[in-house]
Design a protein around this motif. Structure first.
Motif, PDB file in Angstrom:
ATOM      1  N   SER A 171      14.366   2.692 -12.402  1.00  0.00           N
ATOM      2  CA  SER A 171      15.169   1.517 -12.039  1.00  0.00           C
ATOM      3  C   SER A 171      14.900   1.109 -10.594  1.00  0.00           C
ATOM      4  N   ARG A 172      14.761   2.077  -9.724  1.00  0.00           N
ATOM      5  CA  ARG A 172      14.446   1.777  -8.325  1.00  0.00           C
ATOM      6  C   ARG A 172      13.045   1.189  -8.196  1.00  0.00           C
ATOM      7  N   GLN A 173      12.089   1.680  -9.004  1.00  0.00           N
ATOM      8  CA  GLN A 173      10.753   1.085  -9.006  1.00  0.00           C
ATOM      9  C   GLN A 173      10.844  -0.386  -9.417  1.00  0.00           C
ATOM     10  N   LEU A 174      11.604  -0.656 -10.470  1.00  0.00           N
ATOM     11  CA  LEU A 174      11.765  -2.033 -10.947  1.00  0.00           C
ATOM     12  C   LEU A 174      12.463  -2.907  -9.911  1.00  0.00           C
ATOM     13  N   THR A 175      13.444  -2.360  -9.222  1.00  0.00           N
ATOM     14  CA  THR A 175      14.135  -3.122  -8.175  1.00  0.00           C
ATOM     15  C   THR A 175      13.166  -3.511  -7.067  1.00  0.00           C
ATOM     16  N   TRP A 176      12.324  -2.558  -6.636  1.00  0.00           N
ATOM     17  CA  TRP A 176      11.355  -2.892  -5.598  1.00  0.00           C
ATOM     18  C   TRP A 176      10.379  -3.961  -6.099  1.00  0.00           C
ATOM     19  N   LEU A 177       9.903  -3.810  -7.328  1.00  0.00           N
ATOM     20  CA  LEU A 177       8.967  -4.794  -7.874  1.00  0.00           C
ATOM     21  C   LEU A 177       9.610  -6.184  -7.926  1.00  0.00           C
ATOM     22  N   ASN A 178      10.858  -6.271  -8.377  1.00  0.00           N
ATOM     23  CA  ASN A 178      11.551  -7.569  -8.402  1.00  0.00           C
ATOM     24  C   ASN A 178      11.679  -8.160  -7.008  1.00  0.00           C
ATOM     25  N   THR A 179      12.080  -7.345  -6.055  1.00  0.00           N
ATOM     26  CA  THR A 179      12.238  -7.809  -4.680  1.00  0.00           C
ATOM     27  C   THR A 179      10.912  -8.276  -4.099  1.00  0.00           C
ATOM     28  N   ARG A 180       9.865  -7.498  -4.334  1.00  0.00           N
ATOM     29  CA  ARG A 180       8.545  -7.844  -3.771  1.00  0.00           C
ATOM     30  C   ARG A 180       7.966  -9.088  -4.437  1.00  0.00           C
ATOM     31  N   MET A 181       8.244  -9.280  -5.733  1.00  0.00           N
ATOM     32  CA  MET A 181       7.804 -10.507  -6.400  1.00  0.00           C
ATOM     33  C   MET A 181       8.523 -11.723  -5.817  1.00  0.00           C
ATOM     34  N   LYS A 182       9.822 -11.586  -5.559  1.00  0.00           N
ATOM     35  CA  LYS A 182      10.573 -12.682  -4.951  1.00  0.00           C
ATOM     36  C   LYS A 182      10.033 -13.017  -3.572  1.00  0.00           C
ATOM     37  N   GLN A 183       9.622 -11.999  -2.841  1.00  0.00           N
ATOM     38  CA  GLN A 183       9.061 -12.216  -1.511  1.00  0.00           C
ATOM     39  C   GLN A 183       7.700 -12.900  -1.596  1.00  0.00           C
ATOM     40  N   ALA A 184       6.891 -12.507  -2.566  1.00  0.00           N
ATOM     41  CA  ALA A 184       5.526 -13.033  -2.678  1.00  0.00           C
ATOM     42  C   ALA A 184       5.470 -14.415  -3.314  1.00  0.00           C
ATOM     43  N   PHE A 203       0.830  -1.207   0.000  1.00  0.00           N
ATOM     44  CA  PHE A 203       0.000   0.000   0.000  1.00  0.00           C
ATOM     45  C   PHE A 203       0.862   1.255   0.000  1.00  0.00           C
ATOM     46  N   TYR A 204       1.743   1.375   0.967  1.00  0.00           N
ATOM     47  CA  TYR A 204       2.524   2.605   1.111  1.00  0.00           C
ATOM     48  C   TYR A 204       3.600   2.755   0.038  1.00  0.00           C
ATOM     49  N   THR A 205       4.271   1.669  -0.297  1.00  0.00           N
ATOM     50  CA  THR A 205       5.322   1.767  -1.312  1.00  0.00           C
ATOM     51  C   THR A 205       4.731   2.081  -2.676  1.00  0.00           C
ATOM     52  N   CYS A 206       3.620   1.456  -3.020  1.00  0.00           N
ATOM     53  CA  CYS A 206       2.993   1.752  -4.316  1.00  0.00           C
ATOM     54  C   CYS A 206       2.580   3.225  -4.410  1.00  0.00           C
ATOM     55  N   HIS A 207       2.094   3.783  -3.323  1.00  0.00           N
ATOM     56  CA  HIS A 207       1.745   5.210  -3.345  1.00  0.00           C
ATOM     57  C   HIS A 207       2.998   6.077  -3.517  1.00  0.00           C
ATOM     58  N   THR A 208       4.065   5.710  -2.855  1.00  0.00           N
ATOM     59  CA  THR A 208       5.316   6.455  -3.005  1.00  0.00           C
ATOM     60  C   THR A 208       5.821   6.380  -4.447  1.00  0.00           C
ATOM     61  N   LEU A 209       5.815   5.187  -5.016  1.00  0.00           N
ATOM     62  CA  LEU A 209       6.314   4.999  -6.379  1.00  0.00           C
ATOM     63  C   LEU A 209       5.411   5.683  -7.406  1.00  0.00           C
ATOM     64  N   ALA A 210       4.125   5.728  -7.142  1.00  0.00           N
ATOM     65  CA  ALA A 210       3.212   6.472  -8.020  1.00  0.00           C
ATOM     66  C   ALA A 210       3.560   7.956  -7.996  1.00  0.00           C
ATOM     67  N   GLY A 211       3.912   8.463  -6.829  1.00  0.00           N
ATOM     68  CA  GLY A 211       4.315   9.866  -6.709  1.00  0.00           C
ATOM     69  C   GLY A 211       5.557  10.174  -7.518  1.00  0.00           C
ATOM     70  N   TRP A 212       6.479   9.215  -7.600  1.00  0.00           N
ATOM     71  CA  TRP A 212       7.671   9.423  -8.430  1.00  0.00           C
ATOM     72  C   TRP A 212       7.273   9.585  -9.898  1.00  0.00           C
TER      73      TRP A 212
END
Length: 154
Positions: free
Chosen positions: A132-145, A36-45
């Motif tokens: 690139s940072r958005q993609l890094t978070w998405l990769n990390t979160r996919m690995k976690q999920a 929830f919070y990270t997606c809102h932050t990344l949308a702001g970017w």
């Protein structure tokens, strides 16, 4: 500069689609606080990337018939999927969109270098770095999920 205007439009529309999609995933998976919070932050970017483009759009113009981000936007982002597997698939959809944004910034940076447009190059460089940072978070979160989504029975 009609082709540069095409890519500037593609960046603007892709960033808008990405920001809207991050917010949709945030709303659809609000029980996952980090999502929830990270997606809102990344949308702001992505919103900031679009604001940065405003003076460039005035200088080079913008194409109105750009439909690539909408063509690639998965239906799941208009309405998110449920559960762990739904989160994983929604994150993959975001990754696809962010990859389009990343490659668009790469092309724009090359055009800016050719034109010796330092303002556009700076915008493309900063935006590309944050994408690139958005993609890094998405990769990390996919690995976690992934383990929970793929191994545990629903």
């Amino acid at each position: 500069m009609p082709h540069l205007a095409t890519y500037i439009s593609l960046a603007d529309h892709s960033e808008k689609t990405l920001a809207d999609s991050f917010r949709a995933v945030a709303a659809g998976h609000a029980r996952q606080a980090d999502v929830f919070y990270t997606c809102h932050t990344l949308a702001g970017w992505s919103d900031q990337h679009r604001r940065s483009l405003a003076p460039v759009i005035e200088r080079y113009g913008e194409q109105d018939n750009i439909d690539e981000p909408e063509r690639l936007r998965a239906e799941g982002l208009a309405g998110t999927r449920d559960g762990e597997i739904g989160l994983l698939r929604d994150l993959q959809d975001l990754h696809l969109l962010a990859t389009l944004v990343q490659s668009t910034w790469t092309v724009i940076a090359q055009g800016a270098q050719g034109l010796r447009d330092t303002e556009l190059l700076q915008i493309a460089t900063v935006s590309s770095s944050e994408t690139s940072r958005q993609l890094t978070w998405l990769n990390t979160r996919m690995k976690q999920a992934a383990p929970q989504a793929l191994i545990v029975a629903p």
